[in-house]
Design a protein around this motif. Structure first.
Motif, PDB file in Angstrom:
ATOM      1  N   LYS A 194       7.378   5.587  14.025  1.00 38.65           N
ATOM      2  CA  LYS A 194       8.013   5.798  15.331  1.00 38.65           C
ATOM      3  C   LYS A 194       9.127   6.827  15.230  1.00 38.65           C
ATOM      4  O   LYS A 194       9.802   6.931  14.202  1.00 38.65           O
ATOM      5  CB  LYS A 194       8.597   4.471  15.839  1.00 38.65           C
ATOM      6  N   CYS A 195       9.332   7.557  16.319  1.00 36.42           N
ATOM      7  CA  CYS A 195      10.479   8.452  16.419  1.00 36.42           C
ATOM      8  C   CYS A 195      10.773   8.690  17.898  1.00 36.42           C
ATOM      9  O   CYS A 195       9.939   8.397  18.767  1.00 36.42           O
ATOM     10  CB  CYS A 195      10.234   9.778  15.694  1.00 36.42           C
ATOM     11  N   ILE A 196      11.958   9.194  18.170  1.00 35.63           N
ATOM     12  CA  ILE A 196      12.342   9.538  19.547  1.00 35.63           C
ATOM     13  C   ILE A 196      12.669  11.024  19.602  1.00 35.63           C
ATOM     14  O   ILE A 196      13.390  11.545  18.740  1.00 35.63           O
ATOM     15  CB  ILE A 196      13.559   8.711  20.009  1.00 35.63           C
ATOM     16  N   ILE A 197      12.105  11.705  20.586  1.00 35.55           N
ATOM     17  CA  ILE A 197      12.415  13.111  20.827  1.00 35.55           C
ATOM     18  C   ILE A 197      13.135  13.190  22.182  1.00 35.55           C
ATOM     19  O   ILE A 197      12.582  12.773  23.211  1.00 35.55           O
ATOM     20  CB  ILE A 197      11.160  13.992  20.850  1.00 35.55           C
ATOM     21  N   ALA A 198      14.356  13.670  22.150  1.00 35.40           N
ATOM     22  CA  ALA A 198      15.158  13.739  23.370  1.00 35.40           C
ATOM     23  C   ALA A 198      15.488  15.188  23.706  1.00 35.40           C
ATOM     24  O   ALA A 198      15.994  15.929  22.860  1.00 35.40           O
ATOM     25  CB  ALA A 198      16.444  12.936  23.196  1.00 35.40           C
ATOM     26  N   PHE A 199      15.172  15.604  24.952  1.00 39.63           N
ATOM     27  CA  PHE A 199      15.563  16.921  25.463  1.00 39.63           C
ATOM     28  C   PHE A 199      16.804  16.692  26.332  1.00 39.63           C
ATOM     29  O   PHE A 199      16.751  15.946  27.327  1.00 39.63           O
ATOM     30  CB  PHE A 199      14.439  17.536  26.299  1.00 39.63           C
ATOM     31  N   SER A 200      17.925  17.298  25.942  1.00 38.22           N
ATOM     32  CA  SER A 200      19.175  17.046  26.669  1.00 38.22           C
ATOM     33  C   SER A 200      20.035  18.307  26.715  1.00 38.22           C
ATOM     34  O   SER A 200      20.016  19.126  25.798  1.00 38.22           O
ATOM     35  CB  SER A 200      19.953  15.914  25.989  1.00 38.22           C
ATOM     36  N   ASP A 201      20.815  18.411  27.816  1.00 38.84           N
ATOM     37  CA  ASP A 201      21.756  19.526  27.912  1.00 38.84           C
ATOM     38  C   ASP A 201      23.108  19.163  27.317  1.00 38.84           C
ATOM     39  O   ASP A 201      24.044  19.956  27.310  1.00 38.84           O
ATOM     40  CB  ASP A 201      21.924  19.973  29.367  1.00 38.84           C
ATOM     41  N   GLY A 202      23.233  17.912  26.823  1.00 36.96           N
ATOM     42  CA  GLY A 202      24.435  17.507  26.105  1.00 36.96           C
ATOM     43  C   GLY A 202      25.536  16.951  26.956  1.00 36.96           C
ATOM     44  O   GLY A 202      26.548  16.469  26.433  1.00 36.96           O
ATOM     45  N   ARG A 203      25.396  17.009  28.297  1.00 42.87           N
ATOM     46  CA  ARG A 203      26.464  16.488  29.157  1.00 42.87           C
ATOM     47  C   ARG A 203      26.406  14.952  29.172  1.00 42.87           C
ATOM     48  O   ARG A 203      25.350  14.366  29.347  1.00 42.87           O
ATOM     49  CB  ARG A 203      26.317  17.032  30.576  1.00 42.87           C
ATOM     50  N   SER A 218       0.837  -1.199   0.000  1.00 42.63           N
ATOM     51  CA  SER A 218       0.000   0.000   0.000  1.00 42.63           C
ATOM     52  C   SER A 218       0.867   1.242   0.000  1.00 42.63           C
ATOM     53  O   SER A 218       1.900   1.296   0.671  1.00 42.63           O
ATOM     54  CB  SER A 218      -0.924  -0.001   1.222  1.00 42.63           C
ATOM     55  N   LEU A 219       0.434   2.229  -0.761  1.00 46.05           N
ATOM     56  CA  LEU A 219       1.104   3.522  -0.793  1.00 46.05           C
ATOM     57  C   LEU A 219       0.517   4.382   0.321  1.00 46.05           C
ATOM     58  O   LEU A 219      -0.703   4.563   0.415  1.00 46.05           O
ATOM     59  CB  LEU A 219       0.885   4.201  -2.145  1.00 46.05           C
ATOM     60  N   LEU A 220       1.395   4.885   1.188  1.00 47.69           N
ATOM     61  CA  LEU A 220       0.920   5.670   2.323  1.00 47.69           C
ATOM     62  C   LEU A 220       0.546   7.074   1.871  1.00 47.69           C
ATOM     63  O   LEU A 220       1.369   7.976   1.837  1.00 47.69           O
ATOM     64  CB  LEU A 220       2.006   5.741   3.408  1.00 47.69           C
ATOM     65  N   LYS A 221      -0.726   7.225   1.535  1.00 44.18           N
ATOM     66  CA  LYS A 221      -1.207   8.527   1.074  1.00 44.18           C
ATOM     67  C   LYS A 221      -1.760   9.346   2.239  1.00 44.18           C
ATOM     68  O   LYS A 221      -1.769  10.566   2.214  1.00 44.18           O
ATOM     69  CB  LYS A 221      -2.298   8.332   0.018  1.00 44.18           C
ATOM     70  N   GLU A 222      -2.271   8.642   3.234  1.00 41.73           N
ATOM     71  CA  GLU A 222      -2.860   9.340   4.371  1.00 41.73           C
ATOM     72  C   GLU A 222      -1.886   9.334   5.549  1.00 41.73           C
ATOM     73  O   GLU A 222      -1.008   8.500   5.653  1.00 41.73           O
ATOM     74  CB  GLU A 222      -4.174   8.670   4.773  1.00 41.73           C
ATOM     75  N   ARG A 223      -2.089  10.283   6.453  1.00 41.48           N
ATOM     76  CA  ARG A 223      -1.232  10.407   7.624  1.00 41.48           C
ATOM     77  C   ARG A 223      -1.449   9.231   8.565  1.00 41.48           C
ATOM     78  O   ARG A 223      -2.570   8.849   8.856  1.00 41.48           O
ATOM     79  CB  ARG A 223      -1.585  11.714   8.342  1.00 41.48           C
ATOM     80  N   GLU A 224      -0.337   8.650   9.038  1.00 37.74           N
ATOM     81  CA  GLU A 224      -0.412   7.570  10.011  1.00 37.74           C
ATOM     82  C   GLU A 224      -0.280   8.120  11.425  1.00 37.74           C
ATOM     83  O   GLU A 224       0.217   9.225  11.644  1.00 37.74           O
ATOM     84  CB  GLU A 224       0.720   6.572   9.780  1.00 37.74           C
ATOM     85  N   LYS A 225      -0.707   7.311  12.372  1.00 40.08           N
ATOM     86  CA  LYS A 225      -0.514   7.691  13.779  1.00 40.08           C
ATOM     87  C   LYS A 225       0.975   7.628  14.114  1.00 40.08           C
ATOM     88  O   LYS A 225       1.686   6.735  13.673  1.00 40.08           O
ATOM     89  CB  LYS A 225      -1.297   6.743  14.680  1.00 40.08           C
ATOM     90  N   LEU A 226       1.425   8.588  14.937  1.00 34.36           N
ATOM     91  CA  LEU A 226       2.839   8.681  15.287  1.00 34.36           C
ATOM     92  C   LEU A 226       3.044   8.273  16.738  1.00 34.36           C
ATOM     93  O   LEU A 226       2.342   8.723  17.635  1.00 34.36           O
ATOM     94  CB  LEU A 226       3.332  10.114  15.080  1.00 34.36           C
ATOM     95  N   ASN A 227       4.023   7.392  16.948  1.00 31.78           N
ATOM     96  CA  ASN A 227       4.428   7.004  18.298  1.00 31.78           C
ATOM     97  C   ASN A 227       5.721   7.733  18.655  1.00 31.78           C
ATOM     98  O   ASN A 227       6.740   7.563  17.981  1.00 31.78           O
ATOM     99  CB  ASN A 227       4.669   5.489  18.369  1.00 31.78           C
ATOM    100  N   ILE A 228       5.667   8.527  19.696  1.00 32.95           N
ATOM    101  CA  ILE A 228       6.826   9.333  20.099  1.00 32.95           C
ATOM    102  C   ILE A 228       7.393   8.777  21.404  1.00 32.95           C
ATOM    103  O   ILE A 228       6.668   8.613  22.398  1.00 32.95           O
ATOM    104  CB  ILE A 228       6.439  10.810  20.311  1.00 32.95           C
ATOM    105  N   GLY A 229       8.665   8.456  21.371  1.00 31.69           N
ATOM    106  CA  GLY A 229       9.347   8.087  22.601  1.00 31.69           C
ATOM    107  C   GLY A 229      10.008   9.331  23.170  1.00 31.69           C
ATOM    108  O   GLY A 229      10.877   9.936  22.520  1.00 31.69           O
TER     109      GLY A 229
END
Length: 536
Positions: free
Chosen positions: A403-412, A311-322
């Motif tokens: 799926k994707c991961i969003i990380a908030f970090s100060d880099g240390r 199937s060609l993904l024409k419509e938006r899929e649900k997003l899982n965010i870690g």
């Protein structure tokens, strides 16, 4: 005394009485005979009439049946002649001219026999109607052959419609000869293909392709031996296509973007097809044009799987965010509160109303915003963003869909056992992009990590960062296809090698990749909370 005269008179009177009696008996006999004759004549006439009626009924039935057969079968060029004869027989029947009907009995029987034979032959001819329609299915025909077959079938159908037995029999003869020619042509093509395949160079072939060629050859040989020449030819043609694909220049690339094993053994592969100008191919692909085989690393042979759905993904899929929040203890309280508000503002832009989910790791169940507060306040002496991301990747690999991961970090970073290289390889294996939001000033390594996994690195000061993440995730999935198949492997720990090829019209592509399948049945030991709306 004796009186002679008296005696004479008495004797004469006696004789006369006897004569009268005999005469009366004779009269009575003649009368009875006449009555019997009259009765016999009447009975014979009645019998004659009954016999005449029966004869008329027999002829009427014969003529009706004959007329119906002539009407049903047409009887070709003699149809009109037979109909004229029938008209004459019906005229004699109407006049009750039994004698003339009996005289022409032999001719009527001859016509009946001819019509009966014609009807049998015509019935046999009708059995051939549609009998050659499956030639295209059972054998391989060129376009010219297809046109010839269409014309021959049309000739047969037309002759049947017109009741032309002779023309129909001629069409059947031509169709039989055509079928014989096609069989011999298919056999000849098979021999030529076998010789050509033996001469082709397969040094660039993957092991999966070599196994596929062996399989196709074995199937082709078996079909040939069983007389299924059309199916055998198709197998050898497929072998030739595979061999040519190995040796030809391919202006297309196929890339696996993500592997979804959340409903194992049902597998979903999110793939992107591009041309040599790096343009995504936005067209529906067909399952039958795919060939997919897979093996565990270290095993010798591949297992072939049928692609059930594309199937060609024409419509938006649900997003899982870690969601990963990593804050060092050195951060100032004032900066912490400011960044805390910014993070909540950014996360409030998650599209929960469209079914998106956010997974927070290691938290007690509580309100969504409270969870962020708690996570920001969990400042520890350990600076282990790499280890935290490693756990998050493995957890997100078990989620379904995009799926994707969003990380908030100060880099240390000082305490992690995991290295950036290990993280990059793991994220690529699971095709999970990492988006890192900098809440400090030390992010050079994290920036490279994000870029290498398909994500990006942004400053927390960028208030549009969440929209950028959505754009990046769904831009990548525009014109993305997902393939679905049932996997038979029970080993979910060993890395896998997968081969995929696609051939349809001008699109031809092949690829070989490795991926790791996280065990979707294994219970997670972490204390994760999944949020599906802002309130909870």
């Amino acid at each position: 005394m004796f009186c002679p005269k008296y005696k004479v008179e008495q004797g004469e009177s006696s004789n006369n009485g006897k004569k009268g009696l005999r005469k009366a008996k004779r009269y009575k006999y003649m009368k009875n005979s006449l009555v019997f004759f009259v009765l016999a004549m009447g009975g014979g006439f009645l019998v004659f009439k009954l016999q005449e009626k029966k004869t008329i009924e027999v002829y009427s039935q014969r003529l009706t049946t004959l007329s119906q057969n002539i009407e049903d079968y047409g009887v070709g060029v003699k149809g009109e002649e037979y109909k004229k004869s029938l008209d004459n027989y019906y005229a004699l029947l109407e006049k009750k001219n039994i004698r003339e009907l009996e005289r022409k009995q032999a001719k009527l029987s001859e016509i009946e026999k001819e019509v009966e034979n014609y009807s049998k032959e015509f019935a046999q001819l009708k059995e051939y109607q549609g009998a050659f329609d499956d030639l295209s299915k059972n054998y391989v025909l060129s376009e010219e052959n297809e046109r010839q077959l269409e014309e021959l079938n049309r000739d047969l159908n037309t002759s049947i419609e017109k009741g032309d037995l002779e023309a129909g029999q001629l069409a059947v003869r031509d169709l039989k000869a055509f079928k014989k020619y096609i069989i011999e042509d298919n056999k000849k093509q098979i021999q030529l293909l076998k010789k050509k395949l033996e001469e082709m160079n397969l040094s660039r072939a993957y092991q999966a392709e070599l196994e596929h060629l062996v399989y196709l050859k074995q199937q082709g040989e078996a079909l040939f031996e069983s007389g299924k020449y059309g199916d055998a030819l198709r197998k050898f043609k497929k072998s030739k296509a595979v061999a040519e694909l190995i040796n030809s220049y391919i202006p297309y690339t196929l890339t696996i973007n993500q592997v979804d094993a959340s409903n194992y053994p049902t597998m979903k592969l999110y793939v992107t097809l591009k041309d040599d100008k790096d343009k995504k191919i936005e067209k529906e692909l067909i399952p039958e044009a795919f060939y997919l085989s897979e093996r565990l690393i270290g095993e010798k042979n591949y297992t072939t799987y049928r692609v059930e759905k594309v199937s060609l993904l024409k419509e938006r899929e649900k997003l899982n965010i870690g969601l990963v929040l990593d804050v060092s203890e050195e951060i100032r309280e004032e900066d912490l509160k400011n960044r805390q508000e910014v993070i909540k503002q950014l996360m409030s832009q998650v599209h929960f109303q469209e079914g998106d989910k956010v997974t927070l790791e290691g938290l007690e169940e509580k309100n969504y915003l409270e969870a962020i507060d708690q996570m920001m306040e969990m400042k520890e002496a350990k600076d282990s963003i790499y280890d935290t991301l490693y756990v998050a990747i493995n957890q997100m690999a078990q989620q379904e869909g995009v799926k994707c991961i969003i990380a908030f970090s100060d880099g240390r970073e000082r305490e992690s056992k995991c290295t950036p290289q290990m993280l990059t390889e793991l994220a690529k294996h699971y095709q999970i992009p990492i988006f890192i939001i900098d809440i400090g000033e030390e992010g050079a390594i994290l920036q490279a990590l994000a870029n290498n996994t398909g994500g990006f690195y942004r400053s927390i000061k960028d208030t549009l960062v969440m929209q950028e993440i959505y754009d990046a995730v769904y831009k990548e999935r525009q014109a993305t296809h997902f393939l679905e198949y049932e996997n038979q492997q029970t080993d979910n720990q060993t890395p896998r090698e997968i081969y995929i090829s696609y051939e349809e019209d001008k699109i031809k592509v092949r690829m070989l990749e490795h991926y790791i399948l996280n065990n979707p049945k294994e219970e997670s030991k972490s204390n994760n909370i999944v949020y599906t709306d802002k309130e909870n």
